[in-house]
Design a protein around this motif. Structure first.
Motif, short mmCIF file in Angstrom:
data_model
loop_
_atom_site.label_atom_id
_atom_site.label_comp_id
_atom_site.label_asym_id
_atom_site.label_seq_id
_atom_site.Cartn_x
_atom_site.Cartn_y
_atom_site.Cartn_z
N GLU A 105 -1.86 -5.00 2.81
CA GLU A 105 -1.99 -3.63 3.31
C GLU A 105 -2.94 -2.83 2.43
O GLU A 105 -3.76 -2.04 2.91
N LYS A 106 -2.82 -3.03 1.12
CA LYS A 106 -3.65 -2.30 0.17
C LYS A 106 -5.14 -2.50 0.45
O LYS A 106 -5.96 -1.58 0.27
N ALA A 107 -5.49 -3.70 0.93
CA ALA A 107 -6.90 -4.01 1.19
C ALA A 107 -7.46 -3.22 2.36
O ALA A 107 -8.68 -3.21 2.57
N LEU A 108 -6.60 -2.54 3.11
CA LEU A 108 -7.07 -1.74 4.24
C LEU A 108 -7.55 -0.36 3.80
O LEU A 108 -8.35 0.28 4.48
N TYR A 109 -7.04 0.09 2.66
CA TYR A 109 -7.37 1.43 2.17
C TYR A 109 -8.71 1.43 1.44
O TYR A 109 -9.00 0.52 0.66
N GLY A 110 -9.50 2.45 1.71
CA GLY A 110 -10.77 2.60 1.00
C GLY A 110 -11.83 1.61 1.41
O GLY A 110 -12.87 1.50 0.75
N THR A 111 -11.58 0.86 2.47
CA THR A 111 -12.55 -0.15 2.92
C THR A 111 -13.14 0.21 4.28
O THR A 111 -13.99 -0.52 4.79
N GLY A 112 -12.65 1.29 4.86
CA GLY A 112 -13.14 1.71 6.17
C GLY A 112 -12.43 1.04 7.33
O GLY A 112 -12.71 1.35 8.50
N LYS A 113 -11.49 0.13 7.03
CA LYS A 113 -10.83 -0.60 8.12
C LYS A 113 -9.90 0.29 8.94
O LYS A 113 -9.80 0.13 10.15
N ILE A 114 -9.20 1.20 8.26
CA ILE A 114 -8.33 2.12 8.99
C ILE A 114 -9.19 3.03 9.86
O ILE A 114 -8.89 3.26 11.04
N GLU A 115 -10.26 3.54 9.27
CA GLU A 115 -11.15 4.43 10.02
C GLU A 115 -11.78 3.71 11.22
O GLU A 115 -11.93 4.30 12.30
N GLY A 161 0.79 -1.22 0.00
CA GLY A 161 0.00 0.00 0.00
C GLY A 161 0.82 1.27 0.00
O GLY A 161 0.27 2.37 -0.06
N GLY A 162 2.15 1.16 0.04
CA GLY A 162 3.00 2.34 0.13
C GLY A 162 3.60 2.76 -1.20
O GLY A 162 3.32 2.18 -2.26
N ALA A 163 4.46 3.78 -1.13
CA ALA A 163 5.06 4.34 -2.33
C ALA A 163 6.01 3.37 -3.01
O ALA A 163 6.25 3.48 -4.22
N GLN A 164 6.54 2.38 -2.26
CA GLN A 164 7.53 1.48 -2.85
C GLN A 164 6.95 0.63 -3.98
O GLN A 164 7.66 0.24 -4.90
N VAL A 165 5.64 0.36 -3.95
CA VAL A 165 5.06 -0.44 -5.04
C VAL A 165 4.90 0.40 -6.31
O VAL A 165 4.88 -0.13 -7.41
N ASN A 166 4.79 1.72 -6.14
CA ASN A 166 4.80 2.59 -7.33
C ASN A 166 6.20 2.61 -7.95
O ASN A 166 6.34 2.62 -9.19
N VAL A 167 7.22 2.60 -7.10
CA VAL A 167 8.60 2.51 -7.61
C VAL A 167 8.79 1.18 -8.33
O VAL A 167 9.44 1.12 -9.40
N LEU A 168 8.24 0.12 -7.79
CA LEU A 168 8.31 -1.18 -8.46
C LEU A 168 7.67 -1.11 -9.84
O LEU A 168 8.23 -1.62 -10.82
N ALA A 169 6.49 -0.49 -9.91
CA ALA A 169 5.79 -0.40 -11.20
C ALA A 169 6.62 0.36 -12.22
O ALA A 169 6.74 -0.06 -13.38
N ARG A 170 7.23 1.47 -11.81
CA ARG A 170 8.05 2.25 -12.74
C ARG A 170 9.30 1.46 -13.17
O ARG A 170 9.72 1.55 -14.32
N SER A 171 9.86 0.69 -12.23
CA SER A 171 11.04 -0.12 -12.55
C SER A 171 10.66 -1.22 -13.54
O SER A 171 11.39 -1.50 -14.50
N ALA A 172 9.51 -1.86 -13.30
CA ALA A 172 9.05 -2.92 -14.19
C ALA A 172 8.72 -2.36 -15.58
O ALA A 172 8.95 -3.03 -16.60
#
Length: 580
Positions: free
Chosen positions: A262-272, A171-182
């Motif tokens: 971790e991604k599944a926690l975002y936008g699902t209300g679980k963090i809230e 869920g963090g920025a590192q997976v965006n870095v992975l996507a750009r690297s891939a």
């Protein structure tokens, strides 16, 4: 059979008699009364601290309590001598028949000898590895994987209901870095020069991902802006990295029960929901943190943030859960993830973190304590660094990974069994040296070899005995007359066998699987010592002309192999039947 637990029951029963007889006052807390091996074997077979522990609350002299306790215990047919030593320690000597019973119990139980109901089915979640899904696992992850898996097996052996879990940090920025690297490897697969600029992942492991992206998308993404392809490439690359991680874990024979995202926690209300739970307890507030102690960072500025009052649960400072711009901190989804584990009904949580997460321990424990109303304990085990050596020099980095030595590198060089055992030859919070030459050498100084050699020696004895027509089945060996196994070297071995169930419970209570590795080295030493004495004293050899005597000697050796096999099973190592 847990001989030490059984003898403790006898001690507590004797103390209860003393209470009933008026020698001791009622209501004494006996929780700290122990029965354990004496520090000096010359003092006896077991020792209890009962008199020392109870003297002060009873208002009596330790020696007075010990002398009456000794008198009561002397009536137990298993105890041949109860002797008071020093200010009030009580040493016990056991009847030889007790040791014969230990041997038979081990033979009867097989690899289940030492299993315990200590855990009473308590549900324990062991979260370990949880490497970022951005590449192959490195040697530090290897140690964490081995430790977590062995700990889970130890707790299962001790009667806990264990779940192995991997938390995917997707869920963090590192997976965006992975996507750009891939994506750069995707461009490379389409015949273009990849631009592996600073900040991207340079390892060759992404080349197959780029080729797979080409196979799926052709060249349709090449001229598209990042906003078009980022989400799809991120999901594709993350899935590919997680498959690589699963494959690497399989090399170590590690299988997870649950993968949480971790991604599944975002936008699902679980963090809230999790933070709402803390807010309902008055533990979330808007405030300004004090600047860090020491040198003030140049970019420091006071700003109001949403904070968790973690100092109410032992933390050093309160922790931000939301940034001033309204986005979540890294801590917020971690709180939600642990709340999810609590809501799933786990009674205990164990997190296995890398050494660089030391600063995270207090805040995470505070969050779990608050969320569970102090009902669910969280134990965090930090895994210290592994230093690799080969040919006397530090082992070089992996070209495939780009910047580190991978789990696969280590296992391919040393093998899964050697890797697993050696990773447990130090306590988790101590640095560990992994020398490829030393872990493969055949010597007493190599604990992996030494333990495996002990098991292989017993296996060779069983084969030789079977060839001589001796029935070496556990049932036949258990019927043997074991009263002749009285040599000091034989007694040392059977006493160590008797310690195994106690060791399992001690290691499980402390969440310390390295204790199993240490114990296996000790019992292997006793087996080798007995073997070597047999070279000098023929009467101690396992296979002899008299088949009845042979059966008794082999029964002891087989019981030792049972313990080694059970212990190696906890560590995830296959016992050796022969050494090559």
């Amino acid at each position: 059979m847990n001989l030490f637990a059984d003898m403790r029951v006898a001690v507590i029963a004797a103390l209860d008699e003393m209470v009933a007889g008026g020698t001791l006052p009622a209501g004494l807390d006996t929780a700290n009364v122990t029965v354990e091996p004496p520090r000096d074997p010359l003092h006896g077979d077991m020792a209890t601290n009962a008199a020392m522990v109870l003297a002060k609350p009873a208002g009596l002299k330790p020696r007075d309590i010990a002398e009456e306790l000794a008198a009561k215990l002397s009536a137990d047919p298993r105890i041949t001598l109860a002797e008071v030593a020093g200010p009030g320690f009580l040493n016990l000597r056991l009847d030889p028949a007790v040791w014969a019973d230990v041997t038979r119990a081990a033979l009867a139980a097989g690899n289940d000898y030492g299993r315990s109901d200590l855990g009473h089915g308590v549900k324990v979640n062991v979260e370990f590895v949880s490497a970022n899904p951005t590449g192959p696992m490195h040697v530090g992850h290897t140690r964490g994987a081995v430790f977590g898996d062995a700990l889970a097996s130890l707790l299962d052996f001790a009667g806990y209901d264990v779940t192995r879990e991997y938390y995917i940090n997707d869920g963090g920025a590192q997976v965006n870095v992975l996507a750009r690297s891939a994506f750069e490897r995707y461009r490379e697969a389409n015949g273009l020069e990849p631009e592996i600029r600073e900040g991207l992942y340079p390892g060759d492991y992404l080349i197959p991902v780029g080729e797979a992206l080409k196979a799926k998308y052709g060249d349709s993404l090449l001229n598209q802006p990042e906003s078009v392809w980022l989400d799809d490439v991120r999901e594709f690359a993350t899935a590919a990295m997680m498959q690589m991680i699963r494959d690497d874990l399989a090399l170590l024979n590690v299988t997870m029960d649950v993968y949480s995202s971790e991604k599944a926690l975002y936008g699902t209300g679980k963090i809230e929901d999790a933070l709402g739970r803390l807010e309902s307890l008055g533990l979330i507030y808007e405030g300004v943190l004090e600047p860090p102690k020491g040198k003030l960072p140049e970019d420091w500025e006071e700003r109001e943030q949403t904070l968790f009052r973690s100092t109410s649960f032992g933390d050093d400072v309160d922790r931000p859960v939301k940034k001033s711009d309204g986005s979540w901190t890294y801590f917020a989804p971690d709180i939600a993830y642990h709340y999810d584990k609590i809501e799933r009904g786990f009674d205990q949580l164990i997190d296995v973190f890398g050494a660089d997460h030391g600063g995270y321990v207090k805040r995470m424990k505070a969050a779990v304590a608050a969320l569970s109303n102090n009902r669910v304990p969280l134990d965090i085990k930090l895994i210290q660094l592994v230093r690799l050596f080969k040919n006397g020099e530090p082992f070089k980095m992996s070209k495939r990974a780009g910047t580190f030595v991978t789990l696969r590198d280590v296992v391919e060089q040393a093998g899964a069994d050697v890797t697993r055992f050696h990773m447990l030859t130090r306590k988790n919070d101590a640095a560990l040296d992994f020398d490829f030459d030393k872990v493969l050498e055949q010597s007493k100084d190599n604990p992996v070899f030494y333990v495996q050699y002990a098991h292989a020696r017993v296996a060779s004895v069983l084969r030789k005995a079977a060839e001589a027509g001796i029935d070496v089945s556990p049932e036949a060996l258990a019927r043997a007359d074991l009263s002749g196994n009285t040599h000091e070297a034989e007694l040392a071995l059977v006493k160590k066998i008797a310690e195994w169930p106690r060791l399992v419970e001690i290691a499980a209570r402390a969440n310390e699987p390295h204790r199993v590795a240490f114990f296996l080295y000790e019992i292997a030493s006793d087996l080798h010592a007995l073997w070597n004495r047999g070279n000098e004293e023929p009467g101690l050899r396992f296979v002899q002309d008299d088949s009845d005597i042979s059966a008794a000697k082999i029964a002891l050796a087989k019981a030792c192999a049972v313990v080694i096999s059970a212990g190696l099973g906890i560590l995830g190592v296959k016992p050796a039947e022969e050494m090559r």
